[in-house]
Scaffold this motif. Structure first.
Motif, PDB file in Angstrom:
ATOM      1  N   CYS A   1       0.852  -1.184   0.000  1.00 57.24           N
ATOM      2  CA  CYS A   1       0.000   0.000   0.000  1.00 57.24           C
ATOM      3  C   CYS A   1       0.887   1.233   0.000  1.00 57.24           C
ATOM      4  O   CYS A   1       2.039   1.187   0.415  1.00 57.24           O
ATOM      5  N   ALA A   2       0.330   2.314  -0.494  1.00 58.48           N
ATOM      6  CA  ALA A   2       1.062   3.582  -0.525  1.00 58.48           C
ATOM      7  C   ALA A   2       0.683   4.399   0.699  1.00 58.48           C
ATOM      8  O   ALA A   2      -0.485   4.443   1.092  1.00 58.48           O
ATOM      9  N   VAL A   3       1.672   4.994   1.323  1.00 60.02           N
ATOM     10  CA  VAL A   3       1.445   5.891   2.456  1.00 60.02           C
ATOM     11  C   VAL A   3       2.218   7.177   2.197  1.00 60.02           C
ATOM     12  O   VAL A   3       3.204   7.192   1.465  1.00 60.02           O
ATOM     13  N   TYR A   4       1.740   8.259   2.784  1.00 58.75           N
ATOM     14  CA  TYR A   4       2.407   9.551   2.687  1.00 58.75           C
ATOM     15  C   TYR A   4       2.999   9.867   4.052  1.00 58.75           C
ATOM     16  O   TYR A   4       2.314   9.772   5.069  1.00 58.75           O
ATOM     17  N   VAL A   5       4.266  10.247   4.062  1.00 60.07           N
ATOM     18  CA  VAL A   5       4.995  10.441   5.309  1.00 60.07           C
ATOM     19  C   VAL A   5       5.620  11.828   5.339  1.00 60.07           C
ATOM     20  O   VAL A   5       6.163  12.297   4.336  1.00 60.07           O
ATOM     21  N   GLY A   6       5.551  12.453   6.487  1.00 57.44           N
ATOM     22  CA  GLY A   6       6.216  13.727   6.675  1.00 57.44           C
ATOM     23  C   GLY A   6       5.432  14.612   7.616  1.00 57.44           C
ATOM     24  O   GLY A   6       4.234  14.434   7.798  1.00 57.44           O
ATOM     25  N   GLU A   7       6.119  15.557   8.203  1.00 56.33           N
ATOM     26  CA  GLU A   7       5.487  16.474   9.143  1.00 56.33           C
ATOM     27  C   GLU A   7       5.206  17.832   8.517  1.00 56.33           C
ATOM     28  O   GLU A   7       4.459  18.615   9.049  1.00 56.33           O
ATOM     29  N   SER A   8       5.785  18.107   7.372  1.00 56.64           N
ATOM     30  CA  SER A   8       5.582  19.396   6.715  1.00 56.64           C
ATOM     31  C   SER A   8       4.486  19.263   5.654  1.00 56.64           C
ATOM     32  O   SER A   8       3.859  18.226   5.509  1.00 56.64           O
ATOM     33  N   ASP A   9       4.280  20.344   4.906  1.00 56.74           N
ATOM     34  CA  ASP A   9       3.300  20.311   3.827  1.00 56.74           C
ATOM     35  C   ASP A   9       3.733  19.373   2.710  1.00 56.74           C
ATOM     36  O   ASP A   9       2.904  18.806   2.010  1.00 56.74           O
ATOM     37  N   GLU A  10       5.032  19.229   2.540  1.00 56.85           N
ATOM     38  CA  GLU A  10       5.565  18.326   1.527  1.00 56.85           C
ATOM     39  C   GLU A  10       5.682  16.925   2.118  1.00 56.85           C
ATOM     40  O   GLU A  10       6.524  16.668   2.958  1.00 56.85           O
ATOM     41  N   LYS A  11       4.821  16.049   1.677  1.00 59.34           N
ATOM     42  CA  LYS A  11       4.849  14.669   2.161  1.00 59.34           C
ATOM     43  C   LYS A  11       5.455  13.788   1.067  1.00 59.34           C
ATOM     44  O   LYS A  11       5.264  14.024  -0.116  1.00 59.34           O
ATOM     45  N   LYS A  12       6.185  12.771   1.478  1.00 61.81           N
ATOM     46  CA  LYS A  12       6.801  11.848   0.541  1.00 61.81           C
ATOM     47  C   LYS A  12       6.009  10.545   0.517  1.00 61.81           C
ATOM     48  O   LYS A  12       5.555  10.068   1.553  1.00 61.81           O
ATOM     49  N   ARG A  13       5.834   9.991  -0.653  1.00 60.23           N
ATOM     50  CA  ARG A  13       5.061   8.761  -0.839  1.00 60.23           C
ATOM     51  C   ARG A  13       5.981   7.545  -0.743  1.00 60.23           C
ATOM     52  O   ARG A  13       7.031   7.506  -1.371  1.00 60.23           O
TER      53      ARG A  13
ATOM     54  N   SER B   1       8.342  12.095  11.134  1.00 61.39           N
ATOM     55  CA  SER B   1       9.439  12.498  10.258  1.00 61.39           C
ATOM     56  C   SER B   1       9.807  11.340   9.327  1.00 61.39           C
ATOM     57  O   SER B   1       9.597  10.166   9.661  1.00 61.39           O
ATOM     58  N   GLU B   2      10.349  11.686   8.182  1.00 55.21           N
ATOM     59  CA  GLU B   2      10.779  10.649   7.242  1.00 55.21           C
ATOM     60  C   GLU B   2      11.869   9.788   7.855  1.00 55.21           C
ATOM     61  O   GLU B   2      11.893   8.574   7.630  1.00 55.21           O
ATOM     62  N   GLU B   3      12.750  10.400   8.624  1.00 56.15           N
ATOM     63  CA  GLU B   3      13.842   9.651   9.247  1.00 56.15           C
ATOM     64  C   GLU B   3      13.304   8.584  10.195  1.00 56.15           C
ATOM     65  O   GLU B   3      13.773   7.448  10.194  1.00 56.15           O
ATOM     66  N   MET B   4      12.305   8.958  10.996  1.00 54.59           N
ATOM     67  CA  MET B   4      11.708   7.997  11.926  1.00 54.59           C
ATOM     68  C   MET B   4      11.019   6.868  11.162  1.00 54.59           C
ATOM     69  O   MET B   4      11.151   5.698  11.514  1.00 54.59           O
ATOM     70  N   PHE B   5      10.301   7.214  10.098  1.00 52.91           N
ATOM     71  CA  PHE B   5       9.597   6.216   9.299  1.00 52.91           C
ATOM     72  C   PHE B   5      10.586   5.248   8.643  1.00 52.91           C
ATOM     73  O   PHE B   5      10.386   4.035   8.669  1.00 52.91           O
ATOM     74  N   ILE B   6      11.653   5.778   8.090  1.00 49.25           N
ATOM     75  CA  ILE B   6      12.661   4.932   7.448  1.00 49.25           C
ATOM     76  C   ILE B   6      13.323   4.028   8.468  1.00 49.25           C
ATOM     77  O   ILE B   6      13.546   2.837   8.214  1.00 49.25           O
ATOM     78  N   ASP B   7      13.611   4.562   9.653  1.00 48.72           N
ATOM     79  CA  ASP B   7      14.204   3.755  10.724  1.00 48.72           C
ATOM     80  C   ASP B   7      13.263   2.616  11.115  1.00 48.72           C
ATOM     81  O   ASP B   7      13.684   1.465  11.236  1.00 48.72           O
ATOM     82  N   LEU B   8      11.989   2.931  11.285  1.00 47.88           N
ATOM     83  CA  LEU B   8      11.001   1.918  11.667  1.00 47.88           C
ATOM     84  C   LEU B   8      10.874   0.842  10.591  1.00 47.88           C
ATOM     85  O   LEU B   8      10.928  -0.353  10.887  1.00 47.88           O
ATOM     86  N   THR B   9      10.716   1.244   9.342  1.00 48.71           N
ATOM     87  CA  THR B   9      10.539   0.262   8.282  1.00 48.71           C
ATOM     88  C   THR B   9      11.801  -0.563   8.056  1.00 48.71           C
ATOM     89  O   THR B   9      11.719  -1.735   7.701  1.00 48.71           O
ATOM     90  N   SER B  10      12.977   0.036   8.317  1.00 49.98           N
ATOM     91  CA  SER B  10      14.219  -0.729   8.222  1.00 49.98           C
ATOM     92  C   SER B  10      14.257  -1.838   9.264  1.00 49.98           C
ATOM     93  O   SER B  10      14.649  -2.966   8.968  1.00 49.98           O
ATOM     94  N   HIS B  11      13.817  -1.512  10.486  1.00 47.04           N
ATOM     95  CA  HIS B  11      13.761  -2.527  11.542  1.00 47.04           C
ATOM     96  C   HIS B  11      12.739  -3.611  11.208  1.00 47.04           C
ATOM     97  O   HIS B  11      12.976  -4.788  11.447  1.00 47.04           O
ATOM     98  N   LEU B  12      11.606  -3.215  10.655  1.00 45.67           N
ATOM     99  CA  LEU B  12      10.584  -4.204  10.286  1.00 45.67           C
ATOM    100  C   LEU B  12      11.072  -5.100   9.167  1.00 45.67           C
ATOM    101  O   LEU B  12      10.792  -6.295   9.158  1.00 45.67           O
ATOM    102  N   ARG B  13      11.824  -4.538   8.229  1.00 43.70           N
ATOM    103  CA  ARG B  13      12.356  -5.312   7.111  1.00 43.70           C
ATOM    104  C   ARG B  13      13.358  -6.333   7.613  1.00 43.70           C
ATOM    105  O   ARG B  13      13.355  -7.488   7.202  1.00 43.70           O
ATOM    106  N   VAL B  14      14.241  -5.922   8.538  1.00 39.28           N
ATOM    107  CA  VAL B  14      15.235  -6.828   9.107  1.00 39.28           C
ATOM    108  C   VAL B  14      14.546  -7.918   9.918  1.00 39.28           C
ATOM    109  O   VAL B  14      14.902  -9.091   9.839  1.00 39.28           O
ATOM    110  N   LYS B  15      13.521  -7.527  10.675  1.00 38.72           N
ATOM    111  CA  LYS B  15      12.787  -8.477  11.500  1.00 38.72           C
ATOM    112  C   LYS B  15      12.089  -9.541  10.647  1.00 38.72           C
ATOM    113  O   LYS B  15      12.003 -10.703  11.027  1.00 38.72           O
TER     114      LYS B  15
END
Length: 102
Positions: free
Chosen positions: A36-48, A86-100
């Protein structure tokens, strides 16, 4: 676990509804089955990001869904699931989930 199931069902329904309202399904076409696609970010510019649906079942990702529900409800301004972190937090979380998952 049964308490969290409605959130997953609501998120999936939101994604289906968002894709059905789009005039062009080009963006939806680049999301493979099981993702699924999600939009991530705390500013007006969100990354998909395109993530595996299996992440929605993970307790750490559930916390992000709770934050998204509190901030946006299920009427997201981007027309899809928006994660307010934040994108950094999201990337960190998904990296841990991927490793898990490996």
């Amino acid at each position: 676990m049964a308490i969290r199931l409605p959130r997953i069902v609501q998120a999936k329904q939101l994604l289906k509804r968002a894709n059905s309202f789009r005039s062009d399904n080009a963006a939806a076409a680049d999301v493979p089955k099981g993702y699924c696609a999600v939009y991530v970010g705390e500013s007006d510019e969100k990354k998909r990001y395109v993530i595996p649906i299996a992440y929605l079942n993970q307790p750490s990702f559930q916390e992000l869904l709770i934050q998204a529900e509190e901030e946006f409800g299920y009427d997201h301004p981007m027309g899809g699931l928006t994660i307010p972190c934040s994108e950094e937090m999201f990337i960190d979380l998904t990296s841990h989930l991927r490793v898990k998952a490996s």
